[in-house]
Design an enzyme around this catalytic site. Structure first.
Site, short mmCIF file in Angstrom:
data_model
loop_
_atom_site.label_atom_id
_atom_site.label_comp_id
_atom_site.label_asym_id
_atom_site.label_seq_id
_atom_site.Cartn_x
_atom_site.Cartn_y
_atom_site.Cartn_z
N CYS A 64 0.81 -1.20 0.00
CA CYS A 64 0.00 0.00 0.00
C CYS A 64 0.85 1.27 0.00
CB CYS A 64 -0.95 0.06 1.19
SG CYS A 64 -2.07 -1.31 1.28
N ARG A 88 4.48 -0.26 -4.47
CA ARG A 88 4.16 -0.76 -3.13
C ARG A 88 2.92 -1.67 -3.12
NH1 ARG A 88 6.77 2.18 0.81
NH2 ARG A 88 5.28 1.38 2.33
N TRP A 103 -2.18 -3.09 -1.67
CA TRP A 103 -1.78 -4.49 -1.70
C TRP A 103 -2.72 -5.19 -0.71
CZ3 TRP A 103 0.28 -8.23 1.67
CH2 TRP A 103 0.81 -9.37 1.04
N ASN A 114 -2.38 1.91 5.46
CA ASN A 114 -1.37 0.91 5.12
C ASN A 114 -1.07 0.16 6.41
OD1 ASN A 114 0.84 -0.55 4.14
ND2 ASN A 114 2.26 1.13 4.53
N GLY A 115 -1.12 -1.17 6.36
CA GLY A 115 -0.83 -1.96 7.56
C GLY A 115 -1.97 -2.92 7.85
N GLU A 156 19.61 -16.53 -4.87
CA GLU A 156 19.12 -15.25 -5.40
C GLU A 156 18.66 -15.41 -6.85
OE1 GLU A 156 18.20 -12.62 -4.16
OE2 GLU A 156 18.30 -11.10 -5.71
N LYS A 167 14.80 -14.64 -8.07
CA LYS A 167 14.46 -13.70 -9.16
C LYS A 167 13.56 -14.39 -10.18
CE LYS A 167 15.34 -10.58 -7.76
NZ LYS A 167 16.10 -10.26 -6.60
N GLU A 185 9.94 -14.99 -8.76
CA GLU A 185 9.07 -13.83 -8.60
C GLU A 185 8.74 -13.15 -9.93
OE1 GLU A 185 12.52 -10.87 -6.78
OE2 GLU A 185 10.49 -10.60 -6.10
N HIS A 213 22.22 -35.33 -1.84
CA HIS A 213 21.48 -35.69 -0.64
C HIS A 213 19.97 -35.57 -0.86
CE1 HIS A 213 25.20 -36.04 1.55
NE2 HIS A 213 25.56 -34.85 1.10
N LYS A 221 6.55 -4.19 -3.11
CA LYS A 221 7.97 -3.89 -2.92
C LYS A 221 8.37 -3.95 -1.44
CE LYS A 221 12.04 -2.39 -4.20
NZ LYS A 221 12.91 -3.39 -4.83
C1 AGP Z 1 13.43 -9.59 -3.87
O1 AGP Z 1 13.49 -9.37 -5.21
C2 AGP Z 1 12.25 -9.08 -3.16
N1 AGP Z 1 11.76 -7.85 -3.58
C3 AGP Z 1 12.23 -9.33 -1.66
O2 AGP Z 1 12.73 -10.59 -1.40
C4 AGP Z 1 12.93 -8.29 -0.75
O3 AGP Z 1 14.32 -8.39 -0.87
C5 AGP Z 1 12.48 -8.54 0.71
O4 AGP Z 1 11.10 -8.37 0.79
C6 AGP Z 1 13.17 -7.63 1.69
O5 AGP Z 1 12.90 -6.28 1.44
P1 AGP Z 1 13.72 -5.15 2.15
O6 AGP Z 1 15.13 -5.24 1.67
O7 AGP Z 1 13.06 -3.88 1.74
O8 AGP Z 1 13.64 -5.40 3.64
#
Ligand code: AGP
Length: 616
Positions: A2, A27, A75, A101-102, A485, A489, A492, A508, A611
């Site tokens: 949000c 957001r 969101w 937001n929250g 990582e 990527k 997502e 394993h 985000k």
């Molecule tokens: C990764 O591409 C994501 N956007 C997500 O994993 C992100 O790194 C995570 O939510 C942490 O966010 P922050 O660094 O703002 O705390």
């Protein structure tokens, strides 16, 4: 999660609010809505889906002129992404509009109370209760929205940023915050409120950080901040050190592409000014005393997602340089498992946004146990650096694409700086050793640039595998978090099954996933580093190849041995072992971005995500 914008001034509020929402859409993009005050009444428009849907609605059903307004991009948490659940929510008497937001944790109890009093709730959201509570509180508060907000906030549990407007006080926007972000933008004859400075940076770079449990009354000429008890509250002014163009696409098709391209500069900016005139490493924002750093017996990194992967990379370097044990823990797990931390533990919270609720709560838990805390953060004015004892900023500039790219690289840089600083203070490395590593780090912008110059073939490989049912990533040592990582990527952005593994773990269990044609991306260690790691990696490749895997190797220039064991080789420049993640991650970012593009996905705003995750 949000995005929130509020405006009072001389401009058309709608224009300011919608342009702010455009910058905050990263957001959340499940729905969007605005409310303005015009001719003594509230006017609201809201629509499910991305902001563009709201803009279409505003074209069909325009709002009257107004200089006071609020806007929201959502969101979804409580209730699906529908028109009805979109914010703003309005009280039954049509006098109060609220955006949020929250999560209001006691909303069910408050909803029951309102329903028992005969109030009809028209959405499934937790937010709507606030609109009704405010409307009921206003007469008792002498028809003052600020006083009503104070009364209501004292009843709310959970995390919230709230903005409210009421046509009976037409030149006022009231904000409140607990555990969710809210910053004030200070203009001339106009003022702003937003979840993130990006919303108003095109109008002003003067801003105020708000603290916990504070209420702000915003008019065109004044900003008054009080706490929930009505006492004047302390706020911290700051200047935004980037301009509006930094939050634009700058000629790129996607924010993600722009942010990938910005990595050499972001890395350089994160390193700038770190060596003092005496030749020693200096971290200006380090507010921890040397004596406290000397007393540290354990480092615990808390973070989520990409930031946690950066922490995993840092573990290899910080342990090597300082000989202090480093644990890396997902912030969401940390506080619910009774972790062993105390005054001799340094807890490092890594967060791009500085608002991730899991990380914030873990940080608070660590502080409550007496730990020393340090934030590695990109967002000046955000909650995590404010609450930590010390901070090292990453100076990557705004990261808008949901998928983190430049944040990852600069988080590694900042963690390395912290590791070297610890080594300097504790005397576990000689000054010339530290300088040699700083020289290596200072070479990295140019090395990352080189990767970007030669990354083109990655796109063709990505398109070749766009229909693969699954992609596996394997790595060893610092290549292991890079594998995680790379997989994150891809998940997502391309919405496909992807897993990262420590290469040694394959046998394993995960090797059972290998079947004919499965692409396996291998993050090759340097043969010049520890040759045994390179040999072991070749063995892992042999094992999966024997079972039909297609090998895509990320390998340094000059590693000729890998050619015979790979179907594709993506080259990265030769760098010291601990610097490898800074180059080997970049092709994986491009790989995921290209694959998502090939599949026709929205790269900057992938489905179901937001985000900054400001709920636990
Ligand atoms: C990764 O591409 C994501 N956007 C997500 O994993 C992100 O790194 C995570 O939510 C942490 O966010 P922050 O660094 O703002 O705390």
């Amino acid at each position: 999660m949000c995005g929130i914008v509020g405006y009072v001034g001389e401009k058309q509020a709608l224009e300011v609010v919608v342009s702010g929402l455009r910058r905050l859409e990263y957001r959340g993009y499940d729905s969007a809505g605005v409310a303005v005050i015009a001719d003594g009444r509230l006017e609201v428009r809201k629509k499910a889906g991305k902001l563009v849907n709201l803009e279409t609605l505003l074209g069909e059903d325009p709002l009257p002129q107004s200089t006071t307004g609020i806007g929201h991009t959502r969101w979804a948490t409580h209730g699906g992404p529908t028109d009805r659940n979109a914010h703003p929510h309005v009280s039954e008497d049509q006098q109060v509009a609220v955006i949020h937001n929250g999560i209001i944790e006691n909303f069910a109890e408050l909803r029951d109370e309102l329903q028992a009093a005969g109030v009809h709730l028209s959405s499934e959201t937790d937010t709507e209760v606030v609109a009704h509570l405010l409307s009921k509180a206003i007469p008792a508060a002498g028809f003052d929205l600020v006083e009503a907000m104070r009364a209501v906030c004292r009843r709310l549990e959970g995390a919230f940023t709230l903005l409210a407007v009421d046509p009976r006080q037409p030149d006022l926007v009231v904000g409140a915050r607990r555990n969710s972000p809210l910053v004030v933008g200070l203009g001339k004859g106009e003022n702003f409120l937003a979840s993130d400075v990006a919303a108003f940076v095109e109008y002003t770079r003067d801003a105020l950080e708000l603290g916990q449990d504070q209420i702000v009354a915003l008019t065109s000429g004044e900003v008054v901040v009080i706490d929930f008890d009505g006492n004047p509250a302390e706020v911290r002014p700051f200047t935004i050190d980037w301009d509006a163009s930094a939050a634009e696409k700058g000629g790129h098709d996607l924010f993600m592409l722009k942010e990938i391209a910005e990595q050499p500069k972001a890395v350089a900016d994160s390193l700038r000014g770190r060596i003092g005139q005496d030749g020693h490493l200096q971290l200006d924002e380090m507010r921890l005393a040397d004596a406290d750093l000397r007393a540290v017996s354990k480092v615990v990194v808390i973070a989520c997602g990409t930031a946690a992967h950066a922490g995993m990379v840092a573990k290899y370097a910080v342990e090597h340089w300082t000989r202090i044990p480093v644990e890396v823990e997902l912030a969401s797990e940390f506080r619910y498992r009774d972790p062993i931390v105390g005054p001799d533990t340094l807890v490092i919270a890594i967060s791009q946004s500085g608002e991730t609720m899991d990380t914030l709560m873990a940080l608070r838990h660590a502080k409550a146990q007496g730990a020393r805390t340090l934030a590695i953060c990109n967002t000046v004015g955000s909650t995590i650096p404010r609450e930590a004892d010390a901070v090292v900023y990453t100076y990557a500039g705004p990261e808008i694409a949901v998928a983190s790219t430049k944040a990852f690289l600069t988080q590694i840089i900042a963690s390395y700086l912290v590791g070297l600083y610890l080594a300097q203070v504790r005397g576990t490395m000689f000054a010339d050793e530290i300088r040699a590593i700083m020289d290596d780090l200072n070479d990295m912008p140019q090395k990352v640039d080189l990767v970007l110059d030669t990354v083109e073939p990655v796109r063709a490989i990505a398109r070749e595998f766009a229909n693969a049912p699954s992609v596996l990533f394997i790595g060893r040592h610092v290549g292991f978090p890079v594998a995680l990582e790379g997989a994150l990527k891809l998940k997502e952005l391309a919405y496909m099954h992807a897993e990262g593994f420590a290469a040694g773990e394959l046998k394993h269990g995960p090797i059972a996933l290998i079947e004919d044609g499965v692409p396996v991306v291998v993050i090759m260690p340097s043969p010049r580093g520890r040759a045994v790691l390179h040999d072991k990696m070749i063995s892992a490749i042999q094992e999966v190849r024997a079972r039909g895997a297609v090998i895509i190797a990320i390998a340094e220039e000059g590693d000729e041995k890998i050619v015979a064991f790979s179907d594709h080789v993506i080259r990265v420049p030769i760098v010291p072992t601990l610097m490898q993640p800074l180059v080997s991650t970049v092709p994986l970012q491009v790989f995921a971005c290209e694959m998502a593009t090939a599949k026709g996905h929205d790269v900057d705003q992938p489905r179901n995500l937001a985000k900054s995750v400001t709920v636990e």
